[in-house]
Motif scaffolding. Structure first.
Motif, PDB file in Angstrom:
ATOM      1  N   LEU A  15       0.844  -1.193   0.000  1.00 40.61           N
ATOM      2  CA  LEU A  15       0.000   0.000   0.000  1.00 40.61           C
ATOM      3  C   LEU A  15       0.882   1.247   0.000  1.00 40.61           C
ATOM      4  O   LEU A  15       2.109   1.154   0.039  1.00 40.61           O
ATOM      5  CB  LEU A  15      -0.901   0.003   1.240  1.00 40.61           C
ATOM      6  N   HIS A  28      -4.955 -10.789  10.175  1.00 38.49           N
ATOM      7  CA  HIS A  28      -6.417 -10.828  10.268  1.00 38.49           C
ATOM      8  C   HIS A  28      -6.864 -12.273  10.037  1.00 38.49           C
ATOM      9  O   HIS A  28      -7.384 -12.918  10.933  1.00 38.49           O
ATOM     10  CB  HIS A  28      -7.027  -9.862   9.247  1.00 38.49           C
ATOM     11  N   GLN A  29      -6.598 -12.787   8.825  1.00 40.70           N
ATOM     12  CA  GLN A  29      -6.597 -14.230   8.654  1.00 40.70           C
ATOM     13  C   GLN A  29      -5.170 -14.694   8.949  1.00 40.70           C
ATOM     14  O   GLN A  29      -4.205 -14.027   8.571  1.00 40.70           O
ATOM     15  CB  GLN A  29      -7.002 -14.606   7.224  1.00 40.70           C
TER      16      GLN A  29
ATOM     17  N   GLU B  58     -10.327 -11.012  18.620  1.00 40.33           N
ATOM     18  CA  GLU B  58      -9.157 -10.532  19.348  1.00 40.33           C
ATOM     19  C   GLU B  58      -9.612 -10.048  20.715  1.00 40.33           C
ATOM     20  O   GLU B  58     -10.737  -9.583  20.837  1.00 40.33           O
ATOM     21  CB  GLU B  58      -8.461  -9.409  18.573  1.00 40.33           C
ATOM     22  N   VAL B  59      -8.816 -10.148  21.747  1.00 41.84           N
ATOM     23  CA  VAL B  59      -7.449 -10.583  21.794  1.00 41.84           C
ATOM     24  C   VAL B  59      -7.353 -12.015  22.324  1.00 41.84           C
ATOM     25  O   VAL B  59      -6.633 -12.853  21.787  1.00 41.84           O
ATOM     26  CB  VAL B  59      -6.640  -9.648  22.725  1.00 41.84           C
ATOM     27  N   SER B  60      -8.121 -12.295  23.365  1.00 45.55           N
ATOM     28  CA  SER B  60      -7.858 -13.510  24.138  1.00 45.55           C
ATOM     29  C   SER B  60      -8.229 -14.795  23.423  1.00 45.55           C
ATOM     30  O   SER B  60      -7.756 -15.867  23.781  1.00 45.55           O
ATOM     31  CB  SER B  60      -8.607 -13.448  25.471  1.00 45.55           C
ATOM     32  N   ILE B  62      -7.345 -15.620  20.451  1.00 51.40           N
ATOM     33  CA  ILE B  62      -6.334 -15.998  19.461  1.00 51.40           C
ATOM     34  C   ILE B  62      -5.464 -17.168  19.919  1.00 51.40           C
ATOM     35  O   ILE B  62      -5.217 -18.106  19.166  1.00 51.40           O
ATOM     36  CB  ILE B  62      -5.461 -14.772  19.100  1.00 51.40           C
ATOM     37  N   VAL B  77      -9.193 -16.969  11.522  1.00 54.60           N
ATOM     38  CA  VAL B  77      -9.505 -15.557  11.299  1.00 54.60           C
ATOM     39  C   VAL B  77      -9.898 -14.955  12.643  1.00 54.60           C
ATOM     40  O   VAL B  77     -10.689 -15.559  13.373  1.00 54.60           O
ATOM     41  CB  VAL B  77     -10.665 -15.383  10.297  1.00 54.60           C
ATOM     42  N   PHE B  78      -9.307 -13.819  12.985  1.00 53.08           N
ATOM     43  CA  PHE B  78      -9.801 -13.171  14.199  1.00 53.08           C
ATOM     44  C   PHE B  78     -10.525 -11.882  13.833  1.00 53.08           C
ATOM     45  O   PHE B  78     -10.034 -11.063  13.069  1.00 53.08           O
ATOM     46  CB  PHE B  78      -8.702 -12.928  15.249  1.00 53.08           C
ATOM     47  N   LYS B  80     -11.787  -8.204  14.455  1.00 50.23           N
ATOM     48  CA  LYS B  80     -11.061  -7.088  15.064  1.00 50.23           C
ATOM     49  C   LYS B  80     -12.012  -6.174  15.805  1.00 50.23           C
ATOM     50  O   LYS B  80     -13.177  -6.052  15.453  1.00 50.23           O
ATOM     51  CB  LYS B  80     -10.324  -6.299  13.973  1.00 50.23           C
ATOM     52  N   ILE B  82     -10.942  -2.856  16.571  1.00 49.42           N
ATOM     53  CA  ILE B  82     -10.601  -1.471  16.257  1.00 49.42           C
ATOM     54  C   ILE B  82     -10.269  -1.372  14.774  1.00 49.42           C
ATOM     55  O   ILE B  82      -9.521  -2.192  14.252  1.00 49.42           O
ATOM     56  CB  ILE B  82      -9.381  -0.996  17.079  1.00 49.42           C
ATOM     57  N   SER B  84      -8.390  -0.079  11.501  1.00 46.80           N
ATOM     58  CA  SER B  84      -7.055   0.459  11.243  1.00 46.80           C
ATOM     59  C   SER B  84      -7.013   0.989   9.823  1.00 46.80           C
ATOM     60  O   SER B  84      -7.844   0.644   8.995  1.00 46.80           O
ATOM     61  CB  SER B  84      -5.990  -0.612  11.448  1.00 46.80           C
ATOM     62  N   THR B  86      -5.101   0.280   7.466  1.00 52.68           N
ATOM     63  CA  THR B  86      -4.820  -0.700   6.419  1.00 52.68           C
ATOM     64  C   THR B  86      -6.003  -1.630   6.168  1.00 52.68           C
ATOM     65  O   THR B  86      -5.914  -2.529   5.383  1.00 52.68           O
ATOM     66  CB  THR B  86      -3.587  -1.568   6.758  1.00 52.68           C
ATOM     67  N   GLN B  87      -7.099  -1.386   6.869  1.00 60.25           N
ATOM     68  CA  GLN B  87      -8.273  -2.228   6.632  1.00 60.25           C
ATOM     69  C   GLN B  87      -9.313  -1.394   5.894  1.00 60.25           C
ATOM     70  O   GLN B  87      -9.683  -0.321   6.348  1.00 60.25           O
ATOM     71  CB  GLN B  87      -8.819  -2.729   7.962  1.00 60.25           C
ATOM     72  N   ARG B 108     -15.415  -6.548  13.648  1.00 59.81           N
ATOM     73  CA  ARG B 108     -15.495  -6.556  12.193  1.00 59.81           C
ATOM     74  C   ARG B 108     -14.600  -7.623  11.574  1.00 59.81           C
ATOM     75  O   ARG B 108     -13.554  -7.959  12.114  1.00 59.81           O
ATOM     76  CB  ARG B 108     -15.111  -5.185  11.636  1.00 59.81           C
ATOM     77  N   VAL B 109     -15.056  -8.125  10.461  1.00 57.25           N
ATOM     78  CA  VAL B 109     -14.271  -9.078   9.681  1.00 57.25           C
ATOM     79  C   VAL B 109     -14.307  -8.625   8.231  1.00 57.25           C
ATOM     80  O   VAL B 109     -15.371  -8.286   7.705  1.00 57.25           O
ATOM     81  CB  VAL B 109     -14.838 -10.508   9.797  1.00 57.25           C
ATOM     82  N   ASP B 110     -13.156  -8.617   7.609  1.00 54.72           N
ATOM     83  CA  ASP B 110     -13.058  -8.324   6.186  1.00 54.72           C
ATOM     84  C   ASP B 110     -13.873  -9.372   5.410  1.00 54.72           C
ATOM     85  O   ASP B 110     -13.799 -10.569   5.695  1.00 54.72           O
ATOM     86  CB  ASP B 110     -11.583  -8.396   5.782  1.00 54.72           C
ATOM     87  N   TYR B 113     -12.594 -12.754   4.125  1.00 54.08           N
ATOM     88  CA  TYR B 113     -12.199 -13.874   4.981  1.00 54.08           C
ATOM     89  C   TYR B 113     -13.375 -14.631   5.597  1.00 54.08           C
ATOM     90  O   TYR B 113     -13.184 -15.480   6.459  1.00 54.08           O
ATOM     91  CB  TYR B 113     -11.237 -13.386   6.068  1.00 54.08           C
TER      92      TYR B 113
END
Lengths: 191, 191
Positions: A15, A28-29, B58-60, B62, B77-78, B80, B82, B84, B86-87, B108-110, B113
């Motif tokens: 990016l 993320h994954q 996330e977090v615990s 994972i 897949v975790f 998220k 927060i 960011s 880059t998402q 949220r999940v992209d 995934y």
């Protein structure tokens, strides 16, 4: 670490602003087979360092640090970014600025989990400007713990973090070292 | 899961408001040998469910989900908490209220995934009122993914989450089930 290079070449996305997105297998994954291979790789490098604790930072460091701690057969501790009601005030804290997220946050470790007797391996997914690393080092220094090594998955060698770690005398081992980005491709140093 | 029960008995701390603090081996300091044993245990239970993805938060979650995904040989897949930089905005989102932290947050999940073709195993460290679980289920439903099972490390059976999951018809497997707390001791159901 050829497997990680392959993954970055195949699935990483370059990016703007020198950001490498590795959401497909690391952030993320997560590819658990890759994580275990990376844990073995860190174990091979650091197994004779007398390490008794692995320290990382939530969130993305955990998946790399866990298999490393498994093979070293020591506990893994992750520094937290957000206070919770179940965590008391008996903590070491440090400030970290994330250039990716453009925020400054506090990281903290309960004093029970970082001791003067600890020989710590710091693990993180990325090393760029070294902000998170400096925060983790600072927590160890406050605890009087020894830093026995620093293990990084992806080092952006063209940014200042790696140079800082080496000049400060730490044993830094990065599984891949990125020379730079060119035409949206990643250029690695060969090791 | 006897090893987890032992750990809770030896190192868990019962706080007010039915909070069980397991920071010594699960939520802050992590016992990697225990995580791997738990991953194997989930694998044994869910290996014939045709699962092709492990989803956690996330977090615990994972550290529990990663070894599970390793043994199932599928991606983890975790979700998220927060956003960011880059998402991108191509995400499924859901709202979760944490009674421990007394906040409501977005998970949220992209969309890349979580797919309609996915057969998902949801993994989390705790199941109490089921808020996080409902958020993860909601993300799967938005994606049209099938939920093939729910694996929980520590179920507080006296709270409403487990009953919700069973009544909704999910295959819920919890490694330990807590009946209640008495004189700062944990009372388990025997399975």
């Amino acid at each position: 670490m050829d497997l990680l290079k392959e993954k970055i070449n195949q699935e990483g996305i370059v990016l703007e602003n020198n950001i490498l997105k590795v959401d497909h297998f690391l952030n993320h994954q997560v590819d658990p087979q890759l994580m275990v291979a990376m844990g073995k790789c860190f174990y091979q490098y650091f197994k004779k360092h007398g390490i008794n604790k692995v320290l990382t930072l939530e969130v993305s460091g955990i998946a790399v640090a866990l298999p490393t701690a498994f093979y070293l057969n020591v506990p893994m501790v992750f520094a937290k970014k957000i206070a919770s009601l179940t965590q008391d005030t008996n903590v070491y804290t440090s400030q970290v600025t994330s250039y990716t997220k453009q925020i400054t946050y506090e990281i903290r470790v309960d004093k029970s989990y970082l001791k003067p007797s600890d020989k710590v391996l710091i693990i993180d997914d990325f090393l760029a400007k070294g902000q998170a690393l400096k925060g983790l080092i600072n927590l160890c220094q406050q605890a009087g713990a020894e830093i026995s090594g620093i293990g990084i998955a992806i080092e952006k060698s063209f940014q200042s973090g790696a140079q800082f770690a080496k000049e400060a005398g730490y044993d830094l081992y990065s599984q891949v070292r990125i020379k730079g980005f060119k035409n949206n491709q990643v250029e690695f140093y060969d090791d």
